[in-house]
Design a protein around this motif. Structure first.
Motif, PDB file in Angstrom:
ATOM      1  N   ASP A  38       7.214  -4.888  -5.510  1.00  0.00           N
ATOM      2  CA  ASP A  38       8.159  -4.244  -6.413  1.00  0.00           C
ATOM      3  C   ASP A  38       7.917  -4.802  -7.803  1.00  0.00           C
ATOM      4  OD1 ASP A  38      10.262  -3.036  -7.696  1.00  0.00           O
ATOM      5  OD2 ASP A  38      11.817  -4.194  -6.684  1.00  0.00           O
ATOM      6  N   THR A  39       6.906  -4.289  -8.484  1.00  0.00           N
ATOM      7  CA  THR A  39       6.538  -4.830  -9.791  1.00  0.00           C
ATOM      8  C   THR A  39       7.546  -4.491 -10.875  1.00  0.00           C
ATOM      9  OG1 THR A  39       5.135  -2.910 -10.177  1.00  0.00           O
ATOM     10  CG2 THR A  39       4.069  -4.874  -9.293  1.00  0.00           C
ATOM     11  N   ALA A  40       8.230  -3.344 -10.768  1.00  0.00           N
ATOM     12  CA  ALA A  40       9.187  -2.938 -11.795  1.00  0.00           C
ATOM     13  C   ALA A  40      10.598  -3.438 -11.520  1.00  0.00           C
ATOM     14  CB  ALA A  40       9.197  -1.418 -11.934  1.00  0.00           C
ATOM     15  N   GLY A  41      10.835  -3.942 -10.333  1.00  0.00           N
ATOM     16  CA  GLY A  41      12.155  -4.473  -9.994  1.00  0.00           C
ATOM     17  C   GLY A  41      13.161  -3.437  -9.550  1.00  0.00           C
ATOM     18  N   ASP A  42      12.725  -2.206  -9.274  1.00  0.00           N
ATOM     19  CA  ASP A  42      13.690  -1.183  -8.863  1.00  0.00           C
ATOM     20  C   ASP A  42      13.266  -0.420  -7.604  1.00  0.00           C
ATOM     21  OD1 ASP A  42      11.561   0.202  -9.917  1.00  0.00           O
ATOM     22  OD2 ASP A  42      12.748   1.455 -11.260  1.00  0.00           O
ATOM     23  N   LEU A  43      12.326  -0.964  -6.851  1.00  0.00           N
ATOM     24  CA  LEU A  43      11.878  -0.307  -5.621  1.00  0.00           C
ATOM     25  C   LEU A  43      12.822  -0.665  -4.481  1.00  0.00           C
ATOM     26  CD1 LEU A  43       9.594   1.407  -4.295  1.00  0.00           C
ATOM     27  CD2 LEU A  43       8.569  -0.779  -3.628  1.00  0.00           C
ATOM     28  N   ALA A  44      13.426   0.339  -3.891  1.00  0.00           N
ATOM     29  CA  ALA A  44      14.300   0.117  -2.740  1.00  0.00           C
ATOM     30  C   ALA A  44      13.484   0.092  -1.452  1.00  0.00           C
ATOM     31  CB  ALA A  44      15.371   1.200  -2.661  1.00  0.00           C
ATOM     32  N   ALA A  45      12.500   0.996  -1.365  1.00  0.00           N
ATOM     33  CA  ALA A  45      11.681   1.082  -0.152  1.00  0.00           C
ATOM     34  C   ALA A  45      10.423   1.883  -0.427  1.00  0.00           C
ATOM     35  CB  ALA A  45      12.475   1.747   0.969  1.00  0.00           C
ATOM     36  N   MET A  46       9.488   1.764   0.489  1.00  0.00           N
ATOM     37  CA  MET A  46       8.297   2.598   0.489  1.00  0.00           C
ATOM     38  C   MET A  46       8.233   3.266   1.854  1.00  0.00           C
ATOM     39  SD  MET A  46       4.268   1.646   0.102  1.00  0.00           S
ATOM     40  CE  MET A  46       4.304   1.508  -1.670  1.00  0.00           C
ATOM     41  N   GLU A  47       7.949   4.548   1.849  1.00  0.00           N
ATOM     42  CA  GLU A  47       7.760   5.273   3.098  1.00  0.00           C
ATOM     43  C   GLU A  47       6.305   5.691   3.194  1.00  0.00           C
ATOM     44  OE1 GLU A  47      10.528   8.507   3.369  1.00  0.00           O
ATOM     45  OE2 GLU A  47      12.236   7.164   3.604  1.00  0.00           O
ATOM     46  N   ILE A  48       5.694   5.395   4.325  1.00  0.00           N
ATOM     47  CA  ILE A  48       4.301   5.759   4.556  1.00  0.00           C
ATOM     48  C   ILE A  48       4.262   6.760   5.703  1.00  0.00           C
ATOM     49  CG2 ILE A  48       2.010   4.938   5.233  1.00  0.00           C
ATOM     50  CD1 ILE A  48       2.704   2.271   3.920  1.00  0.00           C
ATOM     51  N   GLU A  49       3.606   7.881   5.443  1.00  0.00           N
ATOM     52  CA  GLU A  49       3.442   8.918   6.452  1.00  0.00           C
ATOM     53  C   GLU A  49       1.964   9.026   6.818  1.00  0.00           C
ATOM     54  OE1 GLU A  49       5.145  12.619   5.196  1.00  0.00           O
ATOM     55  OE2 GLU A  49       7.051  11.686   4.644  1.00  0.00           O
ATOM     56  N   HIS A  50       1.713   9.562   8.002  1.00  0.00           N
ATOM     57  CA  HIS A  50       0.328   9.771   8.440  1.00  0.00           C
ATOM     58  C   HIS A  50       0.300  10.875   9.482  1.00  0.00           C
ATOM     59  CE1 HIS A  50       0.105   7.859  12.538  1.00  0.00           C
ATOM     60  NE2 HIS A  50       1.316   7.534  12.161  1.00  0.00           N
ATOM     61  N   TYR A  51      -0.888  11.345   9.765  1.00  0.00           N
ATOM     62  CA  TYR A  51      -1.085  12.341  10.812  1.00  0.00           C
ATOM     63  C   TYR A  51      -1.687  11.611  12.007  1.00  0.00           C
ATOM     64  CZ  TYR A  51      -2.769  16.475  13.241  1.00  0.00           C
ATOM     65  OH  TYR A  51      -3.002  17.439  14.173  1.00  0.00           O
ATOM     66  N   PRO A  52      -0.888  11.389  13.063  1.00  0.00           N
ATOM     67  CA  PRO A  52      -1.350  10.554  14.178  1.00  0.00           C
ATOM     68  C   PRO A  52      -2.677  10.978  14.798  1.00  0.00           C
ATOM     69  CG  PRO A  52       0.986  10.992  14.376  1.00  0.00           C
ATOM     70  CD  PRO A  52       0.491  11.856  13.253  1.00  0.00           C
ATOM     71  N   GLY A  53      -2.947  12.261  14.909  1.00  0.00           N
ATOM     72  CA  GLY A  53      -4.190  12.701  15.517  1.00  0.00           C
ATOM     73  C   GLY A  53      -5.419  12.332  14.714  1.00  0.00           C
ATOM     74  N   MET A  54      -5.247  12.118  13.423  1.00  0.00           N
ATOM     75  CA  MET A  54      -6.366  11.861  12.534  1.00  0.00           C
ATOM     76  C   MET A  54      -6.485  10.396  12.132  1.00  0.00           C
ATOM     77  SD  MET A  54      -6.970  13.152   8.589  1.00  0.00           S
ATOM     78  CE  MET A  54      -5.991  14.577   8.776  1.00  0.00           C
ATOM     79  N   THR A  55      -5.380   9.725  11.926  1.00  0.00           N
ATOM     80  CA  THR A  55      -5.387   8.402  11.316  1.00  0.00           C
ATOM     81  C   THR A  55      -6.152   7.361  12.122  1.00  0.00           C
ATOM     82  OG1 THR A  55      -3.267   8.940  10.314  1.00  0.00           O
ATOM     83  CG2 THR A  55      -3.939   6.639  10.273  1.00  0.00           C
ATOM     84  N   ALA A  56      -5.804   7.195  13.385  1.00  0.00           N
ATOM     85  CA  ALA A  56      -6.470   6.164  14.190  1.00  0.00           C
ATOM     86  C   ALA A  56      -7.970   6.429  14.276  1.00  0.00           C
ATOM     87  CB  ALA A  56      -5.855   6.087  15.579  1.00  0.00           C
ATOM     88  N   LYS A  57      -8.355   7.692  14.449  1.00  0.00           N
ATOM     89  CA  LYS A  57      -9.788   8.024  14.528  1.00  0.00           C
ATOM     90  C   LYS A  57     -10.503   7.682  13.226  1.00  0.00           C
ATOM     91  CE  LYS A  57      -9.323  11.639  17.949  1.00  0.00           C
ATOM     92  NZ  LYS A  57      -9.307  13.071  18.202  1.00  0.00           N
TER      93      LYS A  57
END
Length: 146
Positions: A38-57
């Motif tokens: 949180d470099t700016a001091g105002d980040l509450a959270a980060m959400e990371i999304e992915h496509y399960p069929g593709m990501t692990a491969k």
């Protein structure tokens, strides 16, 4: 080689110790862990999304490529998805090699790939709302050295 794409947190110390255990033929183990910052001091959270069929491969493919480009005994890639708050670990890369140069270079290669090409989408959530994180030119440029 182990690749894990998971929502739950991981124990860096336990993962690093297990990865390094019994490496009598390896002279180097390199680890890297990415943390939500949180470099700016105002980040509450980060959400990371992915496509399960593709990501692990995709991650398995790049880990295998690292193993063929450098003399590695083993590779570990853990990447989380879901909602994380500042200070939480996002991902971990570990490489084991007979010599440190191979371990360091392979770890850097994996990190450059994860930052620019891995199929994850990141959204930062702050007081002013949510915003998708755009790719950075510096991350793209880092790939050119490989």
């Amino acid at each position: 080689m182990r690749v894990a794409v998971q929502e739950q947190p991981f124990d860096f110390g336990a993962e690093a110790a297990a990865f390094a255990a019994g490496r009598h033929d390896m002279g180097a183990v390199v680890t890297f862990t990415g943390i939500v910052r949180d470099t700016a001091g105002d980040l509450a959270a980060m959400e990371i999304e992915h496509y399960p069929g593709m990501t692990a491969k995709a991650l398995e493919k790049i880990a295998a490529e690292a193993s063929t480009r450098w003399s590695l005994g083993d590779v570990l890639v853990i990447h989380r998805y879901g909602r994380m708050v500042p200070g939480e670990m996002i991902m971990m890369v570990a490489t084991a090699a007979p010599h440190r140069v191979d371990a360091f270079e392979a770890a850097e290669f994996l990190m450059d790939y994860l930052k620019s090409r891995a199929p994850f989408w990141k959204k930062e959530i702050g007081a002013d709302g949510a915003e998708w994180v755009a790719a950075k030119d510096a991350d793209e440029d880092a790939l050119t050295r490989w």
